[in-house]
Scaffold this active site. Structure first.
Site, PDB file in Angstrom:
ATOM      1  N   CYS A   1      -1.582  -2.531  -6.645  1.00  0.00           N
ATOM      2  CA  CYS A   1      -0.564  -1.973  -6.019  1.00  0.00           C
ATOM      3  C   CYS A   1      -0.413  -2.290  -4.680  1.00  0.00           C
ATOM      4  O   CYS A   1      -0.183  -1.508  -3.879  1.00  0.00           O
ATOM      5  CB  CYS A   1      -0.421  -0.661  -6.542  1.00  0.00           C
ATOM      6  SG  CYS A   1       0.160  -0.094  -8.079  1.00  0.00           S
ATOM      7  N   ASP A   2      -0.894  -3.320  -4.276  1.00  0.00           N
ATOM      8  CA  ASP A   2      -0.923  -3.743  -2.700  1.00  0.00           C
ATOM      9  C   ASP A   2      -0.366  -4.966  -2.605  1.00  0.00           C
ATOM     10  O   ASP A   2      -0.362  -5.979  -3.194  1.00  0.00           O
ATOM     11  CB  ASP A   2      -2.461  -3.838  -2.321  1.00  0.00           C
ATOM     12  CG  ASP A   2      -2.530  -3.886  -0.540  1.00  0.00           C
ATOM     13  OD1 ASP A   2      -1.980  -4.786  -0.136  1.00  0.00           O
ATOM     14  OD2 ASP A   2      -3.229  -2.967  -0.357  1.00  0.00           O
TER      15      ASP A   2
END
Lengths: 377, 377
Positions: free
Chosen positions: B325-326
């Site tokens: 989730c980056d």
């Protein structure tokens, strides 16, 4: 931001080697500030920011919900006492077997941003709630998001319609305004997009219920940022403006905003040197760098406040670098960092605002250095 | 570069999740190629490239020496069977207590690039050999080095003179032409600088004995690179040209060149999607990314060859991203990667040339994902 409790811990325990110390009192205050600022929103702490069990247990006990990125994070949240109905699987990129595993664990809320992901969920998590992430412009953010997550609002309509058609609960939309977002109008623009998705689907009889407003709430680094209260007011006004009296359920996912300012990294000056006798910029090497936890200094994006025992005395610009044999392990070079001229080898340097995105970014063993140790007090 | 042994291992063991598989036969061949190409140079394997015990044991048994970056790496090399006199502490940034510890373990060869580091070594490692790293221009390297390591040649003279004055053995100079260096003249320029340091100090009666020519030997990614033999010839000619018949001892420190092409990462396509219906670039998400071991895709620096079961069929450009989730976890976006149109979710993707700088760069637990697993066969 180094609280007295953190300073006392360091003075008493004197840990050798670099470490992060997180003060739970600050986390508690941050959670209450979010609750007060947005009383009608549910708080889903973004576990990836700092998954220390002590932090998760505190927040679970305070009633927080949790935004997770993987099955491992789902399990961490559950181990900390969070029931499955307070956990969202918020990663839009999931293996089908991981969705199935989360569903077995009781997870019923999943993020999507395309029909392909909807189809996986329909196959192994029947009836689950899904929310679709829409792309925002990211303007005003210090760590702007790429287009990696989300789809354009028009496609979100298709994605949610598809979900409904496959028997899933088309539950809402999400967005993320970008990390460290200081432009309060960013939420207004994103909520306008969200409302359009709600309205279009409502015409087809699909009634969405939730808006997930993501994270982006800044922590205090070097610049002052509007406080949580100001964020709350701006967001509430934007919600009223776009949704009128039919306010949806809302979720927020603070990560950095919950733990960033609660942590301080203790490091040590390993070397101070120059590259030539006539250089006017010193190189200061710490025992922590980009691969030891300070990954967010990438492109010099985040500029952490540094505290030394010499603060107040005359300073001069330094290149700040980490201890590894990697030439990319330099934190600040394009914009050198002013540090006291009296700084010497062996001095302690506190790196403030490092409670988020440090321990987990840390490399497992680069150059043989162990990952960043962490103490939660 | 996926050898039959690696393919057989993957077919038989079918490991789930991303993993690196390293073929020791390739490492053995690489070591012999270096020995043959530079028969008069001692090979110091750069442990940081891949410290897997099996690799260290093989190289120790073949007679390799070891370049280490930390006390932990010194210990790994010794555990693998290397005697202390075949280990160099090659990091120019060392805590004094780490120098002391290495000295206790028997290490007598240390890198420096400033008088401050010389003074630490003189205090806790009396009589040790030191070599001073000089800055090179890094032209022609794919992963150019910053100015982080080394000093200008004029300052190297001061540093080595200071070492001699403090009772240390002023042993030589080192340089590093930059990683993946394909310009053979880079060694010539660096050796010219090294010779100047030798000559200046010789006039004062300080006789240096060794030139450490560092690493930079490329592994094969997408482009062909001159083979080890060509490197050897170019380097030997440059040595002759600058040092004549008074050839110094020489050391090389291959890391990537020793193990890069010996490893293949097995990954899986987690998702293929678009951000809008009319986008013409697909996003392909793998179960490994920048934080799972592919850190060297930073700034799209290294472009790994990808192998899929659909190779040979029609391709189209993709953005290639990791599973976290980056938003920074995107490997290739500025220059999209051509991949088969028939690639589908769940397909295996082999990432070749990943034997170096992957397992140790891997984040310890980012997003709850475990560090890259590694099998050495």
């Amino acid at each position: 931001m180094a609280t007295q409790r953190i300073l006392d811990f360091l003075a008493t325990r004197r840990p050798s080697g670099p470490c992060l110390v997180v003060d739970l009192d600050v986390v508690r205050d941050n959670f209450r500030a979010f609750e007060k600022a947005l009383p009608d929103s549910k708080i889903y702490y973004a576990v990836k920011a700092n998954p220390a069990p002590e932090i998760l247990r505190l927040l679970a006990a305070m009633g927080s919900s949790f935004d997770t990125a993987s099955v491992a994070e789902v399990e961490m949240a559950m181990d900390a006492g969070a029931p499955a109905d307070r956990i969202s699987f918020g990663n839009t990129i999931k293996k089908e077997r991981d969705i199935a595993r989360a569903y077995q664990l009781g997870i019923r809320l999943f993020a999507v941003d395309c029909v392909e992901e909807v189809e996986k969920i329909a196959r192994v998590a029947p009836g689950a709630r899904v929310f679709c992430r829409v792309l925002t412009d990211g303007e005003g953010a210090e760590w702007p998001l790429s287009r990696k997550f989300g789809c354009v609002p028009a496609m979100a309509v298709d994605v949610l319609r598809h979900a409904k058609g496959l028997g899933l609960d088309a539950y809402g939309v999400s967005f993320h305004v970008g990390s460290q977002q200081t432009d309060l109008t960013a939420w207004d623009r994103a909520l306008a997009d969200a409302k359009k998705v709600f309205a279009t689907l409502a015409e087809e009889g699909i009634v969405l219920k939730m808006v997930n407003m993501g994270g982006g709430f800044p922590t205090r680094y070097l610049k002052d940022v509007p406080v949580a209260q100001a964020y709350g007011q701006a967001i509430f006004s934007a919600l009223r403006k776009h949704f009128g009296n039919a306010l949806p359920e809302t979720i927020i996912e603070p990560g950095r905003g919950m733990v960033g300012n609660a942590g301080v990294i203790k490091s040590e000056v390993v070397l101070i040197s120059k590259k030539a006798d006539n250089d006017n910029v010193r190189w200061v090497f710490l025992d922590i760098g980009k691969f030891g936890g300070l990954a967010e200094t990438m492109d010099e994006a985040i500029r952490y406040p540094l505290v030394t025992r010499h603060d107040g005395s005359e300073t001069a610009p330094c290149v700040l670098a980490g201890p590894t044999c990697d030439s990319a392990d330099v934190m600040y070079e394009k914009t050198p960092y002013p540090l006291p001229l009296s700084l010497t080898i062996g001095d302690e340097v506190l790196i403030e605002g490092t409670g988020a995105y440090t321990t987990t970014y840390s490399a497992v063993a680069f150059n043989g250095f162990e990952p960043l140790r962490s103490y939660v007090i």
